[in-house]
Design a protein around this motif. Structure first.
Motif, PDB file in Angstrom:
ATOM      1  N   LEU A   1       0.824  -1.209   0.000  1.00  0.00           N
ATOM      2  CA  LEU A   1       0.000   0.000   0.000  1.00  0.00           C
ATOM      3  C   LEU A   1       0.857   1.257   0.000  1.00  0.00           C
ATOM      4  CD1 LEU A   1      -2.540  -1.027   2.799  1.00  0.00           C
ATOM      5  CD2 LEU A   1      -2.832  -1.295   0.325  1.00  0.00           C
ATOM      6  N   THR A   2       0.291   2.346  -0.523  1.00  0.00           N
ATOM      7  CA  THR A   2       0.950   3.642  -0.388  1.00  0.00           C
ATOM      8  C   THR A   2       0.731   4.158   1.027  1.00  0.00           C
ATOM      9  OG1 THR A   2      -1.013   4.915  -1.014  1.00  0.00           O
ATOM     10  CG2 THR A   2       0.420   4.140  -2.802  1.00  0.00           C
ATOM     11  N   LEU A   3       1.465   5.185   1.411  1.00  0.00           N
ATOM     12  CA  LEU A   3       1.316   5.741   2.749  1.00  0.00           C
ATOM     13  C   LEU A   3      -0.109   6.230   2.972  1.00  0.00           C
ATOM     14  CD1 LEU A   3       3.835   7.799   4.738  1.00  0.00           C
ATOM     15  CD2 LEU A   3       1.540   8.703   4.491  1.00  0.00           C
ATOM     16  N   GLY A   4      -0.672   6.899   1.978  1.00  0.00           N
ATOM     17  CA  GLY A   4      -2.040   7.379   2.095  1.00  0.00           C
ATOM     18  C   GLY A   4      -3.036   6.249   2.264  1.00  0.00           C
ATOM     19  N   GLN A   5      -2.824   5.157   1.543  1.00  0.00           N
ATOM     20  CA  GLN A   5      -3.718   4.006   1.657  1.00  0.00           C
ATOM     21  C   GLN A   5      -3.616   3.358   3.032  1.00  0.00           C
ATOM     22  OE1 GLN A   5      -2.238   1.854  -1.754  1.00  0.00           O
ATOM     23  NE2 GLN A   5      -3.992   2.439  -3.019  1.00  0.00           N
ATOM     24  N   ARG A   6      -2.413   3.323   3.597  1.00  0.00           N
ATOM     25  CA  ARG A   6      -2.239   2.763   4.938  1.00  0.00           C
ATOM     26  C   ARG A   6      -3.010   3.580   5.969  1.00  0.00           C
ATOM     27  NH1 ARG A   6       4.274   2.762   4.304  1.00  0.00           N
ATOM     28  NH2 ARG A   6       4.415   1.248   2.597  1.00  0.00           N
ATOM     29  N   ILE A   7      -2.896   4.898   5.860  1.00  0.00           N
ATOM     30  CA  ILE A   7      -3.600   5.772   6.804  1.00  0.00           C
ATOM     31  C   ILE A   7      -5.103   5.615   6.656  1.00  0.00           C
ATOM     32  CG2 ILE A   7      -4.049   8.188   7.397  1.00  0.00           C
ATOM     33  CD1 ILE A   7      -1.096   8.738   6.607  1.00  0.00           C
ATOM     34  N   ASP A   8      -5.590   5.588   5.430  1.00  0.00           N
ATOM     35  CA  ASP A   8      -7.022   5.399   5.192  1.00  0.00           C
ATOM     36  C   ASP A   8      -7.499   4.064   5.745  1.00  0.00           C
ATOM     37  OD1 ASP A   8      -7.338   7.846   3.955  1.00  0.00           O
ATOM     38  OD2 ASP A   8      -7.152   7.056   1.928  1.00  0.00           O
ATOM     39  N   SER A   9      -6.681   3.018   5.573  1.00  0.00           N
ATOM     40  CA  SER A   9      -7.047   1.693   6.061  1.00  0.00           C
ATOM     41  C   SER A   9      -7.175   1.681   7.581  1.00  0.00           C
ATOM     42  CB  SER A   9      -5.992   0.667   5.621  1.00  0.00           C
ATOM     43  OG  SER A   9      -6.282  -0.611   6.141  1.00  0.00           O
ATOM     44  N   ILE A  10      -6.246   2.348   8.268  1.00  0.00           N
ATOM     45  CA  ILE A  10      -6.297   2.415   9.729  1.00  0.00           C
ATOM     46  C   ILE A  10      -7.546   3.168  10.180  1.00  0.00           C
ATOM     47  CG2 ILE A  10      -5.173   3.421  11.761  1.00  0.00           C
ATOM     48  CD1 ILE A  10      -2.480   2.865  10.312  1.00  0.00           C
ATOM     49  N   ARG A  11      -7.794   4.303   9.553  1.00  0.00           N
ATOM     50  CA  ARG A  11      -8.974   5.095   9.924  1.00  0.00           C
ATOM     51  C   ARG A  11     -10.257   4.304   9.696  1.00  0.00           C
ATOM     52  NH1 ARG A  11      -6.793  10.248   6.933  1.00  0.00           N
ATOM     53  NH2 ARG A  11      -5.824  11.422   8.613  1.00  0.00           N
ATOM     54  N   ASN A  12     -10.353   3.653   8.565  1.00  0.00           N
ATOM     55  CA  ASN A  12     -11.567   2.888   8.251  1.00  0.00           C
ATOM     56  C   ASN A  12     -11.766   1.749   9.236  1.00  0.00           C
ATOM     57  OD1 ASN A  12     -12.098   4.517   6.019  1.00  0.00           O
ATOM     58  ND2 ASN A  12     -11.053   3.164   4.586  1.00  0.00           N
ATOM     59  N   THR A  13     -10.671   1.086   9.594  1.00  0.00           N
ATOM     60  CA  THR A  13     -10.765  -0.020  10.545  1.00  0.00           C
ATOM     61  C   THR A  13     -11.220   0.468  11.912  1.00  0.00           C
ATOM     62  OG1 THR A  13      -8.959  -1.141   9.376  1.00  0.00           O
ATOM     63  CG2 THR A  13      -9.531  -1.969  11.549  1.00  0.00           C
ATOM     64  N   ILE A  14     -10.707   1.624  12.335  1.00  0.00           N
ATOM     65  CA  ILE A  14     -11.134   2.201  13.618  1.00  0.00           C
ATOM     66  C   ILE A  14     -12.616   2.553  13.572  1.00  0.00           C
ATOM     67  CG2 ILE A  14     -10.881   4.202  15.142  1.00  0.00           C
ATOM     68  CD1 ILE A  14      -7.899   4.199  14.457  1.00  0.00           C
ATOM     69  N   GLN A  15     -13.072   3.143  12.468  1.00  0.00           N
ATOM     70  CA  GLN A  15     -14.486   3.516  12.341  1.00  0.00           C
ATOM     71  C   GLN A  15     -15.387   2.287  12.388  1.00  0.00           C
ATOM     72  OE1 GLN A  15     -14.826   5.837   8.772  1.00  0.00           O
ATOM     73  NE2 GLN A  15     -13.956   7.683   9.711  1.00  0.00           N
ATOM     74  N   GLU A  16     -14.913   1.181  11.837  1.00  0.00           N
ATOM     75  CA  GLU A  16     -15.710  -0.051  11.811  1.00  0.00           C
ATOM     76  C   GLU A  16     -15.927  -0.619  13.211  1.00  0.00           C
ATOM     77  OE1 GLU A  16     -13.591  -2.562   9.146  1.00  0.00           O
ATOM     78  OE2 GLU A  16     -14.183  -1.432   7.344  1.00  0.00           O
ATOM     79  N   LEU A  17     -15.069  -0.232  14.156  1.00  0.00           N
ATOM     80  CA  LEU A  17     -15.244  -0.713  15.527  1.00  0.00           C
ATOM     81  C   LEU A  17     -16.463  -0.089  16.202  1.00  0.00           C
ATOM     82  CD1 LEU A  17     -11.579  -0.721  16.896  1.00  0.00           C
ATOM     83  CD2 LEU A  17     -12.962  -2.700  16.259  1.00  0.00           C
ATOM     84  N   LYS A  18     -16.848   1.103  15.713  1.00  0.00           N
ATOM     85  CA  LYS A  18     -18.030   1.799  16.228  1.00  0.00           C
ATOM     86  C   LYS A  18     -17.977   2.000  17.746  1.00  0.00           C
ATOM     87  CE  LYS A  18     -21.030   0.025  12.532  1.00  0.00           C
ATOM     88  NZ  LYS A  18     -20.701   1.119  11.652  1.00  0.00           N
ATOM     89  N   VAL A  19     -16.837   2.483  18.224  1.00  0.00           N
ATOM     90  CA  VAL A  19     -16.715   2.774  19.657  1.00  0.00           C
ATOM     91  C   VAL A  19     -17.293   4.152  19.935  1.00  0.00           C
ATOM     92  CG1 VAL A  19     -14.720   1.298  20.033  1.00  0.00           C
ATOM     93  CG2 VAL A  19     -14.368   3.659  19.298  1.00  0.00           C
ATOM     94  N   ASP A  20     -17.692   4.374  21.181  1.00  0.00           N
ATOM     95  CA  ASP A  20     -18.319   5.647  21.554  1.00  0.00           C
ATOM     96  C   ASP A  20     -17.323   6.795  21.591  1.00  0.00           C
ATOM     97  OD1 ASP A  20     -20.775   4.405  21.797  1.00  0.00           O
ATOM     98  OD2 ASP A  20     -20.472   3.946  23.930  1.00  0.00           O
ATOM     99  N   ASN A  21     -16.105   6.524  22.061  1.00  0.00           N
ATOM    100  CA  ASN A  21     -15.136   7.601  22.230  1.00  0.00           C
ATOM    101  C   ASN A  21     -14.363   7.877  20.938  1.00  0.00           C
ATOM    102  OD1 ASN A  21     -14.164   4.889  23.504  1.00  0.00           O
ATOM    103  ND2 ASN A  21     -12.287   5.807  22.709  1.00  0.00           N
ATOM    104  N   GLU A  22     -13.965   9.136  20.782  1.00  0.00           N
ATOM    105  CA  GLU A  22     -13.138   9.515  19.645  1.00  0.00           C
ATOM    106  C   GLU A  22     -11.716   9.015  19.871  1.00  0.00           C
ATOM    107  OE1 GLU A  22     -11.661  13.592  17.356  1.00  0.00           O
ATOM    108  OE2 GLU A  22     -13.326  13.650  18.777  1.00  0.00           O
ATOM    109  N   VAL A  23     -11.068   8.536  18.802  1.00  0.00           N
ATOM    110  CA  VAL A  23      -9.728   7.971  18.895  1.00  0.00           C
ATOM    111  C   VAL A  23      -8.751   8.842  18.116  1.00  0.00           C
ATOM    112  CG1 VAL A  23      -8.250   5.981  18.432  1.00  0.00           C
ATOM    113  CG2 VAL A  23     -10.637   5.627  19.138  1.00  0.00           C
ATOM    114  N   THR A  24      -7.686   9.287  18.781  1.00  0.00           N
ATOM    115  CA  THR A  24      -6.643  10.079  18.144  1.00  0.00           C
ATOM    116  C   THR A  24      -5.536   9.164  17.655  1.00  0.00           C
ATOM    117  OG1 THR A  24      -7.081  11.996  19.540  1.00  0.00           O
ATOM    118  CG2 THR A  24      -4.935  11.906  18.469  1.00  0.00           C
TER     119      THR A  24
END
Length: 232
Positions: free
Chosen positions: A10-33
């Motif tokens: 993956l490109t660097l941008g794709q890696r970052i997008d993948s991490i963000r998408n995976t975090i969003q899929e967890l659907k946790v209540d708190n915001e994650v930095t």
């Protein structure tokens, strides 16, 4: 396919997008930095990650970080110091960083506070590093000393106690690791009742950040997952 091998595809941008998408899929209540651990990485890659929307970057080595900060001073990056802190480095760390995630003893807290006050800047955001796995080779305050250190940090006018940080022993089984994340969350919840400024539970890295988030982490530190395997 291993994490390291899949990352290389993956490109660097794709890696970052993948991490963000995976975090969003967890659907946790708190915001994650997301804190990008950029030690040993060139300033050019940090700038690229910033353009992809990452604003928090963590550095372990002071002199290396200072060089990058000077190169990237045109970017409004939020810099975290996440490594062990030597007493003779506290002045520069207090002046040059926005966060210190690895405060583990009163002497360091007090020296950081004094230097921050002299700098004229707003209080330095800090997390207390807890040696949750009781490893002799790892930095961090012992659990039994955590309440006393939290009280000390809360009294330092140059600091703002934001939360706790931990790096559990990577050799633990998933079950043991989850138990340690839960223990950190218990400490966080307990201390947050006393210190209203606490809003950050920093735990979880490339290999285990999803588990950490599921157990209450509000901040994760990802290096390899963003930049790939570091060169030694």
């Amino acid at each position: 396919m291993s994490i390291q091998h899949s990352i290389l595809q993956l490109t660097l941008g794709q890696r970052i997008d993948s991490i963000r998408n995976t975090i969003q899929e967890l659907k946790v209540d708190n915001e994650v930095t997301l804190v990008a651990v950029s030690k040993t990485q060139p300033a050019s890659l940090i700038a690229e990650a910033f353009q992809e929307g990452v604003t928090h970057f963590g550095e372990n080595y002071l002199q290396e970080a200072l060089t990058k900060q000077n190169t990237l001073k045109h970017l409004p990056i939020i810099w975290h110091f996440i490594g062990p802190i030597q007493s003779n480095k506290t002045a520069l760390i207090a002046q040059q960083f926005d966060w210190v995630d690895s405060v583990d003893r009163q002497k360091i807290a007090q020296r950081l506070s004094e230097a921050r006050l002299l700098s004229g800047k707003t209080p330095l955001s800090v997390c207390i590093q807890v040696n949750i796995s009781h490893e002799l080779s790892k930095s961090g305050v012992d659990e039994k000393e955590l309440p006393q250190l939290a009280h000390c940090v809360s009294l330092c006018r140059g600091l703002q106690l934001r939360g706790l940080m931990a790096i559990p022993d990577p050799r633990l089984s998933d079950t043991e690791l989850r138990m340690q994340f839960r223990k950190m969350k218990d400490w966080f919840d307990q201390l947050r009742q006393q210190y209203s400024s606490m809003d950050t539970l920093s735990m979880g890295m490339t290999q285990d950040y999803l588990m950490a988030i599921s157990e209450g982490a509000t901040q994760v530190r990802v290096g390899t997952g963003i930049f790939g395997v570091r060169e030694k």
